[in-house]
Design a protein around this motif. Structure first.
Motif, PDB file in Angstrom:
ATOM      1  N   LYS A  65       0.833  -1.198   0.000  1.00 35.22           N
ATOM      2  CA  LYS A  65       0.000   0.000   0.000  1.00 35.22           C
ATOM      3  C   LYS A  65       0.872   1.255   0.000  1.00 35.22           C
ATOM      4  O   LYS A  65       0.615   2.213  -0.745  1.00 35.22           O
ATOM      5  CB  LYS A  65      -0.915  -0.012   1.228  1.00 35.22           C
ATOM      6  CG  LYS A  65      -1.848   1.199   1.309  1.00 35.22           C
ATOM      7  CD  LYS A  65      -2.741   1.110   2.533  1.00 35.22           C
ATOM      8  CE  LYS A  65      -3.645   2.341   2.609  1.00 35.22           C
ATOM      9  NZ  LYS A  65      -4.507   2.291   3.829  1.00 35.22           N
ATOM     10  N   LEU A  66       1.913   1.247   0.877  1.00 31.07           N
ATOM     11  CA  LEU A  66       2.835   2.380   0.925  1.00 31.07           C
ATOM     12  C   LEU A  66       3.545   2.553  -0.425  1.00 31.07           C
ATOM     13  O   LEU A  66       3.712   3.682  -0.914  1.00 31.07           O
ATOM     14  CB  LEU A  66       3.861   2.164   2.046  1.00 31.07           C
ATOM     15  CG  LEU A  66       4.933   3.255   2.194  1.00 31.07           C
ATOM     16  CD1 LEU A  66       4.289   4.603   2.499  1.00 31.07           C
ATOM     17  CD2 LEU A  66       5.933   2.876   3.290  1.00 31.07           C
ATOM     18  N   ASN A  67       3.941   1.421  -0.991  1.00 31.99           N
ATOM     19  CA  ASN A  67       4.622   1.498  -2.287  1.00 31.99           C
ATOM     20  C   ASN A  67       3.705   2.079  -3.357  1.00 31.99           C
ATOM     21  O   ASN A  67       4.145   2.852  -4.221  1.00 31.99           O
ATOM     22  CB  ASN A  67       5.095   0.106  -2.696  1.00 31.99           C
ATOM     23  CG  ASN A  67       5.891   0.147  -3.979  1.00 31.99           C
ATOM     24  OD1 ASN A  67       6.993   0.662  -4.003  1.00 31.99           O
ATOM     25  ND2 ASN A  67       5.328  -0.396  -5.048  1.00 31.99           N
ATOM     26  N   GLN A  68       2.412   1.715  -3.319  1.00 37.47           N
ATOM     27  CA  GLN A  68       1.462   2.261  -4.282  1.00 37.47           C
ATOM     28  C   GLN A  68       1.338   3.768  -4.123  1.00 37.47           C
ATOM     29  O   GLN A  68       1.263   4.514  -5.114  1.00 37.47           O
ATOM     30  CB  GLN A  68       0.092   1.583  -4.093  1.00 37.47           C
ATOM     31  CG  GLN A  68      -0.948   1.974  -5.125  1.00 37.47           C
ATOM     32  CD  GLN A  68      -0.560   1.548  -6.518  1.00 37.47           C
ATOM     33  OE1 GLN A  68       0.100   0.534  -6.700  1.00 37.47           O
ATOM     34  NE2 GLN A  68      -0.942   2.341  -7.508  1.00 37.47           N
ATOM     35  N   GLU A  69       1.331   4.233  -2.858  1.00 34.33           N
ATOM     36  CA  GLU A  69       1.267   5.676  -2.624  1.00 34.33           C
ATOM     37  C   GLU A  69       2.520   6.366  -3.170  1.00 34.33           C
ATOM     38  O   GLU A  69       2.444   7.447  -3.767  1.00 34.33           O
ATOM     39  CB  GLU A  69       1.118   5.943  -1.128  1.00 34.33           C
ATOM     40  CG  GLU A  69      -0.220   5.479  -0.568  1.00 34.33           C
ATOM     41  CD  GLU A  69      -0.284   5.643   0.943  1.00 34.33           C
ATOM     42  OE1 GLU A  69       0.764   6.015   1.527  1.00 34.33           O
ATOM     43  OE2 GLU A  69      -1.361   5.404   1.538  1.00 34.33           O
ATOM     44  N   LEU A  70       3.689   5.719  -2.953  1.00 30.47           N
ATOM     45  CA  LEU A  70       4.931   6.290  -3.481  1.00 30.47           C
ATOM     46  C   LEU A  70       4.919   6.340  -5.004  1.00 30.47           C
ATOM     47  O   LEU A  70       5.402   7.295  -5.611  1.00 30.47           O
ATOM     48  CB  LEU A  70       6.135   5.470  -2.998  1.00 30.47           C
ATOM     49  CG  LEU A  70       6.446   5.556  -1.497  1.00 30.47           C
ATOM     50  CD1 LEU A  70       7.568   4.594  -1.139  1.00 30.47           C
ATOM     51  CD2 LEU A  70       6.835   6.995  -1.120  1.00 30.47           C
ATOM     52  N   LEU A  71       4.365   5.298  -5.612  1.00 34.54           N
ATOM     53  CA  LEU A  71       4.265   5.287  -7.078  1.00 34.54           C
ATOM     54  C   LEU A  71       3.382   6.419  -7.578  1.00 34.54           C
ATOM     55  O   LEU A  71       3.674   7.067  -8.590  1.00 34.54           O
ATOM     56  CB  LEU A  71       3.723   3.939  -7.560  1.00 34.54           C
ATOM     57  CG  LEU A  71       4.675   2.743  -7.441  1.00 34.54           C
ATOM     58  CD1 LEU A  71       3.969   1.454  -7.856  1.00 34.54           C
ATOM     59  CD2 LEU A  71       5.912   2.962  -8.302  1.00 34.54           C
ATOM     60  N   GLU A  72       2.281   6.662  -6.854  1.00 39.61           N
ATOM     61  CA  GLU A  72       1.394   7.758  -7.249  1.00 39.61           C
ATOM     62  C   GLU A  72       2.111   9.105  -7.113  1.00 39.61           C
ATOM     63  O   GLU A  72       1.998   9.970  -7.982  1.00 39.61           O
ATOM     64  CB  GLU A  72       0.129   7.730  -6.392  1.00 39.61           C
ATOM     65  CG  GLU A  72      -0.759   6.520  -6.663  1.00 39.61           C
ATOM     66  CD  GLU A  72      -1.946   6.462  -5.731  1.00 39.61           C
ATOM     67  OE1 GLU A  72      -2.053   7.354  -4.832  1.00 39.61           O
ATOM     68  OE2 GLU A  72      -2.786   5.550  -5.879  1.00 39.61           O
ATOM     69  N   GLU A  73       2.865   9.272  -5.990  1.00 36.41           N
ATOM     70  CA  GLU A  73       3.622  10.514  -5.826  1.00 36.41           C
ATOM     71  C   GLU A  73       4.698  10.648  -6.909  1.00 36.41           C
ATOM     72  O   GLU A  73       4.935  11.745  -7.431  1.00 36.41           O
ATOM     73  CB  GLU A  73       4.281  10.539  -4.437  1.00 36.41           C
ATOM     74  CG  GLU A  73       3.282  10.684  -3.299  1.00 36.41           C
ATOM     75  CD  GLU A  73       3.979  10.761  -1.953  1.00 36.41           C
ATOM     76  OE1 GLU A  73       5.234  10.804  -1.946  1.00 36.41           O
ATOM     77  OE2 GLU A  73       3.286  10.793  -0.925  1.00 36.41           O
ATOM     78  N   LYS A  74       5.331   9.513  -7.248  1.00 32.84           N
ATOM     79  CA  LYS A  74       6.343   9.545  -8.306  1.00 32.84           C
ATOM     80  C   LYS A  74       5.720   9.971  -9.629  1.00 32.84           C
ATOM     81  O   LYS A  74       6.306  10.762 -10.391  1.00 32.84           O
ATOM     82  CB  LYS A  74       6.991   8.165  -8.446  1.00 32.84           C
ATOM     83  CG  LYS A  74       8.067   8.107  -9.510  1.00 32.84           C
ATOM     84  CD  LYS A  74       8.670   6.712  -9.604  1.00 32.84           C
ATOM     85  CE  LYS A  74       9.723   6.657 -10.701  1.00 32.84           C
ATOM     86  NZ  LYS A  74      10.296   5.272 -10.813  1.00 32.84           N
ATOM     87  N   ALA A  75       4.515   9.438  -9.902  1.00 29.09           N
ATOM     88  CA  ALA A  75       3.841   9.807 -11.151  1.00 29.09           C
ATOM     89  C   ALA A  75       3.517  11.301 -11.163  1.00 29.09           C
ATOM     90  O   ALA A  75       3.676  11.984 -12.187  1.00 29.09           O
ATOM     91  CB  ALA A  75       2.566   8.985 -11.311  1.00 29.09           C
ATOM     92  N   GLU A  76       3.055  11.831  -9.992  1.00 31.40           N
ATOM     93  CA  GLU A  76       2.767  13.264  -9.928  1.00 31.40           C
ATOM     94  C   GLU A  76       4.039  14.082 -10.127  1.00 31.40           C
ATOM     95  O   GLU A  76       4.034  15.118 -10.809  1.00 31.40           O
ATOM     96  CB  GLU A  76       2.126  13.582  -8.575  1.00 31.40           C
ATOM     97  CG  GLU A  76       0.735  12.982  -8.392  1.00 31.40           C
ATOM     98  CD  GLU A  76       0.182  13.257  -7.007  1.00 31.40           C
ATOM     99  OE1 GLU A  76       0.910  13.890  -6.199  1.00 31.40           O
ATOM    100  OE2 GLU A  76      -0.962  12.843  -6.725  1.00 31.40           O
ATOM    101  N   THR A  77       5.150  13.602  -9.503  1.00 32.77           N
ATOM    102  CA  THR A  77       6.429  14.318  -9.665  1.00 32.77           C
ATOM    103  C   THR A  77       6.880  14.317 -11.123  1.00 32.77           C
ATOM    104  O   THR A  77       7.338  15.338 -11.644  1.00 32.77           O
ATOM    105  CB  THR A  77       7.510  13.656  -8.795  1.00 32.77           C
ATOM    106  OG1 THR A  77       7.064  13.646  -7.435  1.00 32.77           O
ATOM    107  CG2 THR A  77       8.825  14.412  -8.896  1.00 32.77           C
ATOM    108  N   GLN A  78       6.752  13.177 -11.760  1.00 33.79           N
ATOM    109  CA  GLN A  78       7.139  13.107 -13.181  1.00 33.79           C
ATOM    110  C   GLN A  78       6.281  14.033 -14.024  1.00 33.79           C
ATOM    111  O   GLN A  78       6.772  14.666 -14.959  1.00 33.79           O
ATOM    112  CB  GLN A  78       7.030  11.664 -13.675  1.00 33.79           C
ATOM    113  CG  GLN A  78       8.089  10.743 -13.097  1.00 33.79           C
ATOM    114  CD  GLN A  78       7.915   9.312 -13.567  1.00 33.79           C
ATOM    115  OE1 GLN A  78       6.855   8.940 -14.073  1.00 33.79           O
ATOM    116  NE2 GLN A  78       8.954   8.504 -13.386  1.00 33.79           N
ATOM    117  N   GLU A  79       4.987  14.094 -13.706  1.00 36.24           N
ATOM    118  CA  GLU A  79       4.105  14.993 -14.460  1.00 36.24           C
ATOM    119  C   GLU A  79       4.522  16.442 -14.258  1.00 36.24           C
ATOM    120  O   GLU A  79       4.508  17.252 -15.198  1.00 36.24           O
ATOM    121  CB  GLU A  79       2.659  14.778 -13.990  1.00 36.24           C
ATOM    122  CG  GLU A  79       1.624  15.550 -14.798  1.00 36.24           C
ATOM    123  CD  GLU A  79       1.556  15.086 -16.223  1.00 36.24           C
ATOM    124  OE1 GLU A  79       1.186  15.915 -17.087  1.00 36.24           O
ATOM    125  OE2 GLU A  79       1.876  13.916 -16.490  1.00 36.24           O
TER     126      GLU A  79
END
Length: 809
Positions: free
Chosen positions: A529-543
């Motif tokens: 779950k934490l990793n999924q949240e990090l992935l979402e933050e990573k996607a926002e950062t990349q955007e």
């Protein structure tokens, strides 16, 4: 790729699906029994032909191979002297005709499909031979009367005799005299001759030839003597017709036999094209794209690929993307719930490699890269054999031992489904881990579908191993999507509940799970779950990074635009100063002329006044150049004007080399880059010395002090001013027709005249000199051209024409 691998992947279903699109039986055979390509260049060339086949469907008149039979055997028989039947002759002609028509249609689209068109290169056009055979037969396959002059004659004679005999026997059958002795009032044909059915006891009253009797013997079939002669003639004519028809068939067979080898080559091209177009049609149906064959160092990269077997079954297939980076010793561990798509992923990867090696597009999107694997092995399915006393576990081990032994020095792909599951779980997990380590150590590239946690943990301590998982949707059902970089949970309880398994049994099973294992599962769930949240933050950062990059690019473009605008303003200001200097030079020239008619003393004051104005303009120009561009401003002394000297050309704002000095010392030819130009001494400056100190800082030079007593007052012609090219004073008509060029030059001169541009350059090039002569002939009559001349060496020579804009002199 051995037979076991192809069988595990059910590759025969792919070949059957592709062959179903063939229009010929030989094309189907080429696909069903097609061997793998062993050379990457040959395989890539075949894939290119399949891609051209997709383009072929969009041609205005694509080739059609329907109804073509393989008549190679008939051509071979005809070459040996055999006489073919009408149906065989027509089938042979159809094969030649469709081959020629296909060749013509491919040739018409050669620009888009050069490879397919090349299949028929150097093949003879046998359409005339085919037409010769077609003209021999009618629509029902019978030889036409006009197939030969003798056949037409014989058939006409037979028709005449037949009518006459038929009329006679019909008259006899209806005769009242013979009515009592005839069994029926009809006639028939026996042995090709017209006969009457006569009662056996009355046959003596009908003289003629008996040709037989009925089964009861009550009726005799008698050829009346009145028609015997006509029947004899008719029989002879019919036999002549038969002989002539055989002669015609023999002639046409001999004609086809002459081209037996050409027909064989044409047939091979047709079957090959049919197999290519069938694979192209399959690719079009699956929306497949041509894969790239990877370089030796490239990894496996499958982009949004669908499982072709499920697709052909009409299932709603979820595409997956698979990435296996690196060249040797790599593994991708795929985990996740049961029925989540792990086995389908392995099948999809294996089929993609097999399809590419057989010249078939995998159902993938652009960007797919498939390495050239020397071997592909699978450990998929149940190897259990009661006859050989082989269990699932021992069968897997035997296959894996075979694979480890056969791993070559080249690239090997190994696909393993549920490794070592048919034994005690903990020991089986350890054995599976050791097997994967051995395969990776041997240099194999592996994809393993598993539920073992120890295999999932290999990614954390082995650089060549990566994880991937098949996830669940929000409802807890398998999503069939592959997520790279993460391990998945098996979740057997959730899967069992989703399929409606008994709740009481599930509850009991959950109680039996140890507290420690349950805690580990909960920790893993929280980590995911934490990793999924990090992935979402990573996607926002990349955007956000993409947005910042776009903003940076936009600002850089705006900066370039502002710099270009500044350059334009500087150019406009410089042009205005030059025009002002020109007007002052004109005024000085007018004063000089006036001085000849008047006393020198009356004009001297005005001359001094104008000279001062010119110096002020020159001073302003030098100051502007110093402030804006930090260019040299020191006037080049006459003593320094020598061939080979480095100088700064003020009009071009560039440094050049003196190539030639005029005899009067007022002009010099200067090489600036690739350009040679004539420059006035007054436009030459002492170049700035190059030094580390000057490179670090470029101080603005002081405004030069002009000595009013040493400036020589001489009139300046327009040709004395350096010509600086700009969009407003240059017209390029190269590549235009003469009428287009004259229209463009007339428009350009009109604008130059309105904008008071004193001198312009027309670039027409040398070429055949048609533009050069036509444009200069036009300039002789143009009201805008005061005078014109060919360009000097530094301006472009005869490739350009310099025009002084104004009224005719």
């Amino acid at each position: 790729m051995d037979a076991k691998t192809l069988s595990d992947l059910q590759f025969s279903k792919i070949l059957d699906a592709a062959s179903a699109y063939c229009r010929t039986s030989r094309g189907q055979e080429l696909i069903r029994y097609k061997q793998m390509y062993m050379d990457p260049q040959a395989c890539d060339a075949e894939l290119a032909l399949v891609e051209e086949g997709i383009y072929c469907f969009d041609l205005p008149n694509p080739p059609s191979l329907g109804g073509v039979e393989d008549m190679t055997f008939a051509f071979t028989a005809a070459a040996k002297g055999a006489v073919l039947s009408p149906s065989e002759l027509i089938a042979c002609a159809k094969m030649l005709s469709i081959g020629a028509e296909t060749s013509h249609r491919l040739e018409a689209g050669r620009l888009r499909i050069p490879g397919l068109a090349a299949l028929f290169n150097e093949l003879k056009d046998l359409s005339s031979v085919a037409q010769r055979v077609f003209d021999t037969f009618d629509d029902e396959g019978r030889i036409r009367d006009d197939a030969s002059p003798r056949l037409a004659e014989f058939r006409a004679k037979a028709l005449s005799l037949g009518r006459r005999v038929k009329a006679l026997i019909e008259e006899m059958a209806k005769s009242t005299k013979l009515e009592p002795i005839l069994q029926d009032d009809y006639y028939t044909i026996r042995e090709g001759r017209y006969v009457l059915p006569v009662k056996a006891e009355e046959h003596r009253f009908v003289p003629g030839i008996i040709h037989g009797s009925s089964q009861t013997g009550a009726t005799l079939f008698i050829e009346p003597s009145q028609i015997v002669e006509d029947n004899n003639q008719l029989k002879v004519v019919l036999e002549s017709i038969e002989v002539e028809e055989r002669s015609i068939k023999a002639d046409r067979s001999k004609l086809l036999g002459k081209y037996a080898e050409d027909a064989r080559l044409l047939g091979e091209a047709i079957w090959r094209l049919d197999s290519i177009l069938a694979r192209s049609e399959l690719a079009k149906r699956m929306e497949a794209h041509r894969p790239s064959i990877g370089a030796p160092a490239d990894g496996l990269q499958l982009s949004s690929i669908k499982n072709p077997i499920l697709f052909l079954l009409g299932r709603n297939v979820v595409p997956v993307s698979v990435e296996l980076a690196g060249q040797h010793g790599r593994a991708l561990v795929v985990s996740g719930p049961n029925a989540g798509g792990k086995s389908v992923t392995l099948s999809t990867v294996g089929l993609a490699v097999a399809m590419m090696r057989h010249g078939i597009f995998p159902a993938a999107m652009p960007g797919t890269v498939i390495p050239w694997y020397d071997q592909v092995f699978t450990v998929i399915g149940d190897p259990t054999s009661m006859e050989k006393s082989v269990s699932n576990f021992t069968g897997q081990l035997a296959r894996l031992d075979q694979i480890i032994t056969k791993v070559p020095e080249g690239r090997t792909l190994v696909l393993i489904d549920e490794l070592a599951t048919g034994t005690e779980p903990r020991k089986g997990e350890a054995l599976a881990t050791a097997i994967v380590e051995a395969l990776v150590e041997k240099g194999a590239e592996c994809i393993i579908a598993t539920h073992f946690d120890q295999l999932k943990m290999m990614a954390s301590n082995h650089p060549g191993v990566k994880n991937a998982r098949v996830g669940l949707d929000k409802a807890g059902r398998p999503s069939y999507r592959l997520e790279l970089g993460e391990s998945g949970e098996s979740n057997p309880f959730d899967v069992a509940a989703a399929v409606g398994f008994r709740k009481s049994i599930l509850d009991r099973a959950k109680q039996l799970v140890g507290e420690r294992e349950r805690m580990l599962e909960e920790a893993l769930a929280n980590a995911n779950k934490l990793n999924q949240e990090l992935l979402e933050e990573k996607a926002e950062t990349q955007e956000l990074r993409k947005k910042l990059a776009a903003d940076k690019k936009r600002y850089e473009q705006e900066l370039i635009r502002l710099r270009n605008e500044a350059d334009r303003l500087v150019y406009e200001a410089r042009k205005e100063v030059l025009q002002k200097m020109k007007r002052l030079e004109d005024e000085l020239e007018a004063i000089a002329k006036q001085a000849k008619a008047e006393k020198a003393g009356q004009v001297q004051g005005r001359r001094i006044e104008v000279t001062k104005k010119k110096r002020e303009v020159q001073r302003d120009l030098l100051a502007e150049m110093a402030m804006v561009e930090n260019h040299p401003t020191e006037q080049l002394p006459l003593a320094d004007l020598k061939v080979g000297a480095k100088v700064w050309v003020a009009g071009l704002a560039s440094e050049g080399t003196v190539m030639e000095v005029a005899a009067d010392g007022r002009r010099a030819t200067v090489q600036v880059g690739l350009l040679k130009t004539n420059v006035k001494l007054s436009d030459l400056r002492v170049p700035k010395p190059v030094s580390k100190k000057s490179q670090k800082s470029k101080p603005v030079p002081k405004k030069p002090e002009l000595d009013t007593e040493t400036v020589k007052l001489t009139p300046v012609d327009e040709e004395d001013l350096p010509f600086v090219r700009s969009p407003e004073n240059t017209c390029d008509v190269r590549g235009m027709r003469l009428d287009e060029a004259i229209t463009e030059v007339d428009r350009f001169l009109d604008m130059a005249f309105l904008n008071q541009v004193p001198q312009v350059m027309i670039i027409h090039g040398m070429g055949t000199s048609a533009l050069l002569k036509g444009i200069r002939q036009y300039l002789k009559k143009s009201p805008y051209a005061r005078r014109f001349r060919a360009g000097m060496v530094g301006e472009g020579g005869d490739g350009v024409t310099m025009v002084e804009v104004g009224g005719k002199v």
